[in-house]
Enzyme design. Structure first.
Site, mmCIF file in Angstrom:
data_model
loop_
_atom_site.group_PDB
_atom_site.id
_atom_site.type_symbol
_atom_site.label_atom_id
_atom_site.label_comp_id
_atom_site.label_asym_id
_atom_site.label_seq_id
_atom_site.Cartn_x
_atom_site.Cartn_y
_atom_site.Cartn_z
ATOM 1 N N HIS A 53 -28.904 -68.771 24.101
ATOM 2 C CA HIS A 53 -28.504 -67.378 23.842
ATOM 3 C C HIS A 53 -29.140 -66.413 24.838
ATOM 4 O O HIS A 53 -30.287 -66.595 25.240
ATOM 5 C CB HIS A 53 -28.800 -66.956 22.397
ATOM 6 C CG HIS A 53 -30.235 -66.802 22.022
ATOM 7 N ND1 HIS A 53 -30.889 -67.642 21.154
ATOM 8 C CD2 HIS A 53 -31.159 -65.876 22.381
ATOM 9 C CE1 HIS A 53 -32.132 -67.235 20.995
ATOM 10 N NE2 HIS A 53 -32.334 -66.165 21.730
ATOM 11 N N ASP A 91 -31.308 -72.371 22.594
ATOM 12 C CA ASP A 91 -29.903 -72.720 22.360
ATOM 13 C C ASP A 91 -28.974 -72.000 23.332
ATOM 14 O O ASP A 91 -27.768 -71.941 23.130
ATOM 15 C CB ASP A 91 -29.513 -72.395 20.909
ATOM 16 C CG ASP A 91 -29.737 -70.913 20.568
ATOM 17 O OD1 ASP A 91 -30.107 -70.136 21.475
ATOM 18 O OD2 ASP A 91 -29.533 -70.531 19.402
ATOM 19 N N ASP A 133 -32.061 -55.800 22.725
ATOM 20 C CA ASP A 133 -31.872 -56.075 21.302
ATOM 21 C C ASP A 133 -33.042 -55.574 20.457
ATOM 22 O O ASP A 133 -34.086 -55.164 20.992
ATOM 23 C CB ASP A 133 -31.670 -57.584 21.086
ATOM 24 C CG ASP A 133 -32.602 -58.446 21.925
ATOM 25 O OD1 ASP A 133 -33.641 -57.939 22.379
ATOM 26 O OD2 ASP A 133 -32.308 -59.627 22.129
ATOM 27 N N GLU A 152 -26.048 -65.432 19.910
ATOM 28 C CA GLU A 152 -26.207 -66.807 19.472
ATOM 29 C C GLU A 152 -24.966 -67.629 19.818
ATOM 30 O O GLU A 152 -23.915 -67.060 20.140
ATOM 31 C CB GLU A 152 -26.432 -66.806 17.954
ATOM 32 C CG GLU A 152 -27.716 -66.112 17.524
ATOM 33 C CD GLU A 152 -28.972 -66.942 17.767
ATOM 34 O OE1 GLU A 152 -29.032 -67.652 18.792
ATOM 35 O OE2 GLU A 152 -29.902 -66.873 16.948
HETATM 36 C C1 GLP Z 1 -35.404 -63.830 21.704
HETATM 37 C C2 GLP Z 1 -34.810 -62.657 22.465
HETATM 38 C C3 GLP Z 1 -34.179 -63.109 23.753
HETATM 39 C C4 GLP Z 1 -35.148 -63.972 24.528
HETATM 40 C C5 GLP Z 1 -35.487 -65.197 23.719
HETATM 41 C C6 GLP Z 1 -36.426 -66.153 24.430
HETATM 42 O O1 GLP Z 1 -34.474 -64.531 20.956
HETATM 43 N N1 GLP Z 1 -33.834 -61.946 21.727
HETATM 44 O O2 GLP Z 1 -33.805 -61.964 24.510
HETATM 45 O O3 GLP Z 1 -34.587 -64.325 25.755
HETATM 46 O O4 GLP Z 1 -36.106 -64.747 22.521
HETATM 47 O O5 GLP Z 1 -37.742 -65.745 24.257
HETATM 48 P P1 GLP Z 1 -38.974 -66.343 25.031
HETATM 49 O O6 GLP Z 1 -38.959 -65.710 26.366
HETATM 50 O O7 GLP Z 1 -40.144 -65.933 24.218
HETATM 51 O O8 GLP Z 1 -38.783 -67.815 25.086
#
Ligand code: GLP
Length: 262
Positions: A143, A141, A72, A148
């Site tokens: 995702h 959440d 993404d 989402e």
């Molecule tokens: C963002 C990314 C996700 C990732 C999530 C969790 O929203 N788009 O791909 O998994 O953050 O991030 P973290 O690993 O910093 O908790």
């Protein structure tokens, strides 16, 4: 689904890096038959990237014939913006390894034509032969990528609007919440599920609810991580804290059957 629970996030990252290297090496990639890897950003995979860089430096793995697709990107952030996922990947991984720049793919958050950008991205994955291993993190959440809650479980790469909770969570990387882009380009759930294998990583207590829903909850677009339940080769790799809301029976079962596995 496999569920692998490690004592802490360091052991977890180590396992993930070794698994990725093992998969690449076992595949014996060549120029004409590259290994295709789907990659995440976020704090969760940072240690895995650091470990993979060390393994590359020791000659244990090469990325010369690896093609990557990131999950993404924020809409409106140029590649040189420190919070763009382009920048994150460059700084934390790509510039330290032997990957060919032409083998690296990220969605362009500055594109004027979202539909074309997303369709081209899907086509590029297909043209590369499909993703062999898609690695992801998970949001609080539930995702995966930026899918989402209420994202279609059949979704492909497209524009998504972030929830307030994700904007809040990701604001820790920006100067203020106002600076977090509200829209993103992201691969879809079906895009991720089309990979031969999917590895989702989670650590810390704040991921425990998502992990519980993903493993013990029903298949639901409310917790998009649950889509992994329908993948024939899905792995959830987590630390004890992220696994802490699973029932004791679930935890005991997976810890027993996975104890000697790689
Ligand atoms: C963002 C990314 C996700 C990732 C999530 C969790 O929203 N788009 O791909 O998994 O953050 O991030 P973290 O690993 O910093 O908790």
């Amino acid at each position: 689904m496999r569920v692998i629970i490690k004592d802490n996030k360091d052991i977890m990252a180590n396992w993930a890096a070794n698994y990725v290297a093992y998969k690449i090496n076992k595949f014996r990639p060549t120029k004409n038959k590259p290994f295709v890897l789907g990659l995440p950003t976020g704090s969760t995979p940072l240690k895995m990237y650091a470990e993979l860089i060390k393994m590359f430096q020791k000659g244990k793995v090469s990325f010369a014939h690896v093609v990557t697709f990131n999950m993404d990107e924020y809409i409106g952030l140029p590649a040189d913006h420190p919070q763009s996922y382009h920048y994150f990947m460059q700084e934390n991984f790509f510039k330290h390894i032997d990957i060919k720049p032409s083998n690296v793919h990220l969605l362009d958050g500055m594109t004027k034509n979202y539909e074309k950008e997303c369709a081209d991205y899907e086509k590029a994955m297909k043209d590369a032969g499909g993703v062999n291993l898609f690695i992801g993190g998970v949001g609080r959440d539930g995702h995966i990528a930026f899918n989402e809650p209420f994202s279609s479980l059949k979704s492909r790469t497209r524009v998504k609007t972030l929830t307030e909770s994700t904007i809040k969570a990701n604001s820790r990387f920006f100067k203020s919440e106002k600076e977090v882009p509200t829209k993103v380009l992201t691969v879809g759930i079906e895009t991720i599920m089309s990979a031969d294998e999917v590895l989702i990583m989670a650590n810390d207590k704040n991921k425990a609810e998502a992990i519980k829903h993903g493993i013990e909850g029903p298949l639901s677009h409310v917790w998009t991580i649950s889509a992994l339940q329908q993948h024939p080769h899905g792995i959830i790799l987590c630390d004890k804290e992220a696994a802490s809301e699973l029932s004791p029976e679930t935890r005991a079962y997976f810890m027993e059957i996975e104890k000697d596995n790689f």
